[in-house]
Design a protein around this motif. Structure first.
Motif, short mmCIF file in Angstrom:
data_model
loop_
_atom_site.label_atom_id
_atom_site.label_comp_id
_atom_site.label_asym_id
_atom_site.label_seq_id
_atom_site.Cartn_x
_atom_site.Cartn_y
_atom_site.Cartn_z
N SER A 17 0.83 -1.20 0.00
CA SER A 17 0.00 0.00 0.00
C SER A 17 0.87 1.26 0.00
O SER A 17 1.67 1.47 0.91
CB SER A 17 -0.90 0.03 1.25
OG SER A 17 -1.36 1.35 1.47
N PHE A 19 -0.11 4.12 0.72
CA PHE A 19 -0.50 4.95 1.87
C PHE A 19 0.28 4.50 3.12
O PHE A 19 0.68 5.33 3.94
CB PHE A 19 -2.01 4.86 2.11
CG PHE A 19 -2.81 5.42 0.96
CD1 PHE A 19 -2.95 6.79 0.80
CD2 PHE A 19 -3.40 4.58 0.03
CE1 PHE A 19 -3.68 7.31 -0.27
CE2 PHE A 19 -4.13 5.09 -1.03
CZ PHE A 19 -4.26 6.45 -1.19
N LYS A 48 -9.46 0.68 6.75
CA LYS A 48 -8.33 0.75 5.83
C LYS A 48 -7.04 0.87 6.60
O LYS A 48 -7.01 1.35 7.74
CB LYS A 48 -8.46 1.97 4.90
CG LYS A 48 -9.56 1.84 3.86
CD LYS A 48 -9.63 3.09 3.00
CE LYS A 48 -10.81 3.01 2.05
NZ LYS A 48 -10.42 2.91 0.66
N LEU A 49 -5.95 0.50 5.95
CA LEU A 49 -4.60 0.73 6.49
C LEU A 49 -3.97 1.84 5.68
O LEU A 49 -4.28 1.97 4.50
CB LEU A 49 -3.77 -0.55 6.39
CG LEU A 49 -4.25 -1.75 7.23
CD1 LEU A 49 -3.29 -2.93 7.07
CD2 LEU A 49 -4.41 -1.40 8.71
N ASP A 61 -5.70 6.90 8.67
CA ASP A 61 -5.52 7.69 7.44
C ASP A 61 -4.14 8.38 7.45
O ASP A 61 -3.77 9.06 8.42
CB ASP A 61 -6.62 8.76 7.27
CG ASP A 61 -6.58 9.39 5.89
OD1 ASP A 61 -7.47 9.08 5.06
OD2 ASP A 61 -5.65 10.17 5.63
N SER A 62 -3.43 8.20 6.34
CA SER A 62 -2.04 8.67 6.28
C SER A 62 -1.93 10.18 6.46
O SER A 62 -0.95 10.67 7.04
CB SER A 62 -1.40 8.24 4.95
OG SER A 62 -2.06 8.85 3.86
N TYR A 101 -3.59 6.92 -7.74
CA TYR A 101 -3.80 5.67 -6.98
C TYR A 101 -4.78 4.75 -7.69
O TYR A 101 -4.53 3.55 -7.84
CB TYR A 101 -4.31 6.01 -5.57
CG TYR A 101 -4.79 4.81 -4.79
CD1 TYR A 101 -3.88 3.85 -4.34
CD2 TYR A 101 -6.13 4.61 -4.50
CE1 TYR A 101 -4.30 2.73 -3.62
CE2 TYR A 101 -6.57 3.52 -3.78
CZ TYR A 101 -5.65 2.58 -3.35
OH TYR A 101 -6.08 1.47 -2.64
N ARG A 141 -15.44 -6.14 -5.18
CA ARG A 141 -15.52 -4.96 -4.33
C ARG A 141 -14.55 -3.87 -4.82
O ARG A 141 -14.88 -2.68 -4.84
CB ARG A 141 -15.21 -5.33 -2.88
CG ARG A 141 -15.86 -4.35 -1.92
CD ARG A 141 -15.74 -4.76 -0.49
NE ARG A 141 -14.42 -4.45 0.01
CZ ARG A 141 -13.88 -4.98 1.11
NH1 ARG A 141 -14.55 -5.88 1.80
NH2 ARG A 141 -12.68 -4.63 1.51
#
Ligand SMILES: N[C@@H](CCC(=O)N[C@@H](CS)C(=O)NCC(=O)O)C(=O)O
Length: 243
Positions: A17, A19, A48-49, A61-62, A101, A141
């Motif tokens: 990821s 992020f 989310k990661l 969230d980053s 992204y 998804r």
């Protein structure tokens, strides 16, 4: 002590990821000690990661991780930059995160060959009998998310054209500077490094990678960032074409 929740190294990157790579790079830029945990996805506050747990304070969230670091530890990742440069840095950040992204997601998840080499590995631990079902469900998804964002409504060639335009903008703005905004790394470098390293990942055969490789400054840039912030991560050596 800060805990960074991440997926874990994959594809020769510190994380699949961008992020997560961005957040981890920010922690390294800030020189903050942290430990990494790859088991936190189920408890992610926003599903989310990345997210962090900083002495009991959970931040998902980053970008909010960045702001948390800046506020709590008195760090300004953009020190030395004026308002106009900060505005440019912010705009590039969001172009990468909210536009480029999705073009990269399309390449990794919707191209069957790339999916088999990459994201399919995330499902290795799922019992074989149900794995195809789970894989189909998750890929569906991802496609829905792409559609909801809007990127997924375009033809493949149109997605590549948009992604390529973003890569060209990143490379052209970087130019001959050592780091994105100048002589020293600033906040935008965490993002630009993460996304550029991911797109240049040699595992995937993608038009976006080819677009990035046409710019002779991007690989050395990734190498410079990797050498500075991940000296103990030889897997990123592929990017160590550093100048
Ligand atoms: N805006 C978030 C985006 C994070 C994000 O999209 N993470 C993805 C991995 S690249 C994720 O965890 N996806 C899991 C899911 O959507 O189920 C940030 O800046 O941290």
């Amino acid at each position: 002590m800060i805990t960074l929740y991440k997926f874990g190294p994959a594809f020769g990157l510190t994380d699949p990821s961008p992020f997560v790579m961005k957040a981890e790079t920010l922690l390294k830029m800030a020189n903050l000690p942290y430990r990494a945990d790859t088991t936190g996805f189920a408890k992610a506050p926003k599903g989310k990661l990345p997210y962090i747990d900083d002495d009991g304070e959970i931040v998902g969230d980053s970008t909010f991780i960045r702001w948390h670091i800046e506020r709590k530890y008195g760090i300004d990742f953009d020190r030395g930059l004026g308002p106009e440069q900060r505005a440019i840095a912010w705009a590039f950040d969001k172009m990468a995160e909210d536009h480029l992204y999705w073009a990269a997601v399309d390449e990794r998840w919707n191209d069957d060959a790339n999916f088999a080499k990459g994201p399919a590995r995330f499902f290795r631990r799922i019992p074989a009998p149900v794995r195809p079902l789970v894989v189909r469900m998750i890929r569906r998804r991802v496609r829905k998310n792409l559609h909801a964002h809007g990127m997924g409504r375009h033809a493949r060639a149109e997605i590549v054209a948009l992604g390529t335009r973003a890569i060209d903008a990143i490379a052209d703005f970087l130019g001959t500077k050592p780091f994105f905004m100048g002589a020293e790394p600033t906040g935008a470098d965490a993002t630009m490094f993460a996304f550029t390293a991911g797109i240049l990942c040699p595992l995937f055969e993608t038009p976006l990678r080819m677009a990035a490789e046409r710019h002779h400054n991007l690989k050395p840039y990734v190498g410079r960032m990797a050498a500075r912030f991940y000296p103990d991560y030889p897997e990123m050596a592929g990017h160590k074409a550093a100048a």
